[in-house]
Design a protein around this motif. Structure first.
Motif, mmCIF file in Angstrom:
data_model
loop_
_atom_site.group_PDB
_atom_site.id
_atom_site.type_symbol
_atom_site.label_atom_id
_atom_site.label_comp_id
_atom_site.label_asym_id
_atom_site.label_seq_id
_atom_site.Cartn_x
_atom_site.Cartn_y
_atom_site.Cartn_z
ATOM 1 N N LEU A 180 21.360 -10.770 -27.311
ATOM 2 C CA LEU A 180 20.426 -10.040 -26.450
ATOM 3 C C LEU A 180 19.367 -9.335 -27.298
ATOM 4 C CD1 LEU A 180 19.475 -8.615 -23.863
ATOM 5 C CD2 LEU A 180 21.376 -7.055 -24.117
ATOM 6 N N CYS A 181 18.103 -9.726 -27.082
ATOM 7 C CA CYS A 181 17.011 -9.183 -27.913
ATOM 8 C C CYS A 181 16.332 -7.997 -27.237
ATOM 9 C CB CYS A 181 15.947 -10.250 -28.145
ATOM 10 S SG CYS A 181 16.574 -11.716 -28.952
ATOM 11 N N VAL A 182 16.099 -6.982 -28.032
ATOM 12 C CA VAL A 182 15.326 -5.812 -27.583
ATOM 13 C C VAL A 182 14.416 -5.393 -28.736
ATOM 14 C CG1 VAL A 182 17.016 -4.884 -25.917
ATOM 15 C CG2 VAL A 182 17.214 -4.260 -28.331
ATOM 16 N N GLY A 183 13.384 -4.623 -28.409
ATOM 17 C CA GLY A 183 12.494 -4.140 -29.470
ATOM 18 C C GLY A 183 11.149 -3.745 -28.915
ATOM 19 N N GLU A 184 10.503 -2.840 -29.614
ATOM 20 C CA GLU A 184 9.285 -2.236 -29.096
ATOM 21 C C GLU A 184 8.015 -2.921 -29.604
ATOM 22 O OE1 GLU A 184 10.937 -1.152 -31.686
ATOM 23 O OE2 GLU A 184 9.440 -0.691 -33.189
ATOM 24 N N PRO A 185 6.942 -2.892 -28.807
ATOM 25 C CA PRO A 185 5.641 -3.359 -29.290
ATOM 26 C C PRO A 185 5.002 -2.322 -30.225
ATOM 27 C CG PRO A 185 5.469 -2.706 -26.982
ATOM 28 C CD PRO A 185 6.902 -2.496 -27.397
ATOM 29 N N LEU A 186 3.941 -2.737 -30.900
ATOM 30 C CA LEU A 186 3.309 -1.899 -31.925
ATOM 31 C C LEU A 186 2.848 -0.539 -31.393
ATOM 32 C CD1 LEU A 186 2.404 -1.698 -34.851
ATOM 33 C CD2 LEU A 186 0.245 -2.775 -34.198
ATOM 34 N N GLU A 187 2.215 -0.545 -30.197
ATOM 35 C CA GLU A 187 1.654 0.727 -29.710
ATOM 36 C C GLU A 187 2.757 1.749 -29.433
ATOM 37 O OE1 GLU A 187 1.246 -2.220 -28.325
ATOM 38 O OE2 GLU A 187 1.665 -2.169 -26.180
ATOM 39 N N VAL A 188 3.921 1.252 -29.029
ATOM 40 C CA VAL A 188 5.052 2.161 -28.774
ATOM 41 C C VAL A 188 5.565 2.731 -30.099
ATOM 42 C CG1 VAL A 188 7.407 2.294 -27.861
ATOM 43 C CG2 VAL A 188 5.660 1.014 -26.615
ATOM 44 N N ARG A 189 5.659 1.878 -31.124
ATOM 45 C CA ARG A 189 6.087 2.351 -32.450
ATOM 46 C C ARG A 189 5.085 3.395 -32.965
ATOM 47 N NH1 ARG A 189 9.958 2.572 -36.731
ATOM 48 N NH2 ARG A 189 11.054 0.994 -35.536
ATOM 49 N N GLU A 190 3.798 3.091 -32.820
ATOM 50 C CA GLU A 190 2.781 4.009 -33.349
ATOM 51 C C GLU A 190 2.801 5.348 -32.624
ATOM 52 O OE1 GLU A 190 -0.387 0.873 -35.295
ATOM 53 O OE2 GLU A 190 -0.772 1.596 -33.264
ATOM 54 N N ALA A 191 3.164 5.311 -31.348
ATOM 55 C CA ALA A 191 3.235 6.568 -30.583
ATOM 56 C C ALA A 191 4.553 7.305 -30.842
ATOM 57 C CB ALA A 191 3.084 6.265 -29.093
ATOM 58 N N GLY A 192 5.460 6.674 -31.600
ATOM 59 C CA GLY A 192 6.728 7.329 -31.956
ATOM 60 C C GLY A 192 7.778 7.278 -30.860
ATOM 61 N N HIS A 193 7.587 6.370 -29.869
ATOM 62 C CA HIS A 193 8.545 6.318 -28.749
ATOM 63 C C HIS A 193 9.500 5.122 -28.846
ATOM 64 C CE1 HIS A 193 6.236 9.501 -27.127
ATOM 65 N NE2 HIS A 193 5.211 8.762 -26.712
ATOM 66 N N HIS A 194 9.615 4.543 -30.051
ATOM 67 C CA HIS A 194 10.343 3.274 -30.179
ATOM 68 C C HIS A 194 11.832 3.381 -29.824
ATOM 69 C CE1 HIS A 194 9.682 5.337 -33.967
ATOM 70 N NE2 HIS A 194 10.866 4.942 -34.359
ATOM 71 N N VAL A 195 12.458 4.520 -30.134
ATOM 72 C CA VAL A 195 13.898 4.617 -29.862
ATOM 73 C C VAL A 195 14.141 4.668 -28.347
ATOM 74 C CG1 VAL A 195 15.994 5.999 -30.170
ATOM 75 C CG2 VAL A 195 14.438 5.666 -32.099
ATOM 76 N N GLU A 196 13.439 5.565 -27.652
ATOM 77 C CA GLU A 196 13.628 5.665 -26.182
ATOM 78 C C GLU A 196 13.299 4.324 -25.517
ATOM 79 O OE1 GLU A 196 12.006 7.889 -28.301
ATOM 80 O OE2 GLU A 196 10.719 8.947 -26.886
ATOM 81 N N TYR A 197 12.205 3.691 -25.955
ATOM 82 C CA TYR A 197 11.772 2.429 -25.351
ATOM 83 C C TYR A 197 12.870 1.372 -25.492
ATOM 84 C CZ TYR A 197 8.924 -1.754 -24.558
ATOM 85 O OH TYR A 197 8.422 -2.950 -24.085
ATOM 86 N N THR A 198 13.378 1.247 -26.716
ATOM 87 C CA THR A 198 14.357 0.188 -26.995
ATOM 88 C C THR A 198 15.678 0.462 -26.273
ATOM 89 O OG1 THR A 198 13.280 -0.228 -29.106
ATOM 90 C CG2 THR A 198 15.532 -1.038 -28.892
ATOM 91 N N LEU A 199 16.086 1.712 -26.223
ATOM 92 C CA LEU A 199 17.354 2.027 -25.540
ATOM 93 C C LEU A 199 17.229 1.829 -24.032
ATOM 94 C CD1 LEU A 199 18.645 5.142 -27.538
ATOM 95 C CD2 LEU A 199 19.162 2.720 -27.882
#
Ligand code: PEP
Length: 248
Positions: free
Chosen positions: A124-143
């Motif tokens: 099962l693949c999950v992961g954030e796009p660049l703009e989410v990483r840059e905004a610092g929301h990657h953990v919440e997004y991925t979870l």
């Protein structure tokens, strides 16, 4: 202990004839390795995988599956069909399917459930796009993506599940998450799984990293305590590179 998994995602590359030769070559050159090799190939290549790889400690599977069991669904391939070809693994929720085919978390969860019903392990693949990483929301997004993609997925069948953390900005781009950044996300995912299921469940589950893994960065990534191997696109297409990844 979690056995390292090195899963190659061939995407839409190689003809069945080329795949057949590649599988034969792999079997001939397969090194002694602690890692578990698996190849996620186009549907058309699966009968050759089943014929050639069987009995060699190399596993195979597909890159997608229908959310339906059977019926008038032109162009779809069911989990039952994949099980008949002895697929051990199958990818669900790859970012290319989420973005080019508008696959939602709910659909991904349905596909994962179909696979588990037929004894196939979903990757099962999950992961954030660049703009989410840059905004610092990657953990919440991925979870959040993980939660939606695991709807209705429960132990005991879910115990075999494999999660692949694949930051979208690292897939096929040559940009890789640093081992520390990848490890931080893997730790967060494992922590979330412990809360959702149990610590035992989270501890035994494998979490792969994917996104421009290559022979020259694999050792640093795979040696992180919560990174249990890789889901590898480009570098899994070249036999020499794939063998290096098995030995990383
Ligand atoms: C992938 O296809 O899942 C992937 C991670 O690709 P690449 O290794 O080429 O970035």
């Amino acid at each position: 202990m979690r056995k390292r998994l090195v899963a190659g995602n061939w995407k839409m590359y190689k003809t069945p004839t080329e795949a057949r030769m590649w599988f034969r070559d792999l079997v001939a050159k397969l090194p002694q390795t602690q890692a578990e090799p698996a190849l996620l190939v186009p549907f058309t290549h699966l009968p050759y995988a089943a014929e050639i790889l069987e009995g060699h400690g190399v596993y195979w599977g597909a890159q997608d599956v229908s959310a339906h069991n059977e019926g008038a669904y032109t162009g779809e391939v069911s989990a039952k069909m994949l099980a008949d070809l002895a697929c051990k693994y199958t990818i669900v929720g790859h970012s290319e399917r989420r973005s080019y085919h508008a696959e939602s978390d709910a659909l991904v969860a349905q596909k994962a459930r179909r696979l588990l019903e037929h004894g196939i392990v979903p990757i099962l693949c999950v992961g954030e796009p660049l703009e989410v990483r840059e905004a610092g929301h990657h953990v919440e997004y991925t979870l959040r993506q993980l939660e939606g993609s695991l709807e209705g997925v429960h132990p005991p069948s879910a115990s075999s599940l494999v999660i692949a953390y694949e930051p979208v900005w690292a897939i096929g781009t040559g940009k890789t998450a640093t081992p520390e950044d990848a490890e931080a996300m893997h730790r967060a995912i494992r922590g979330w799984l412990a809360g959702r299921y149990s610590s035992d469940f989270a501890d035994q589950l494998r979490i792969l990293y994917g996104g421009s893994v290559k022979p020259d960065n694999a050792t640093a990534l795979f040696s992180q305590p919560n990174i249990d191997g890789g889901l590898v696109g480009g570098a899994s297409l070249k036999l020499e590179d794939y063998i290096k990844l098995l030995l990383a």
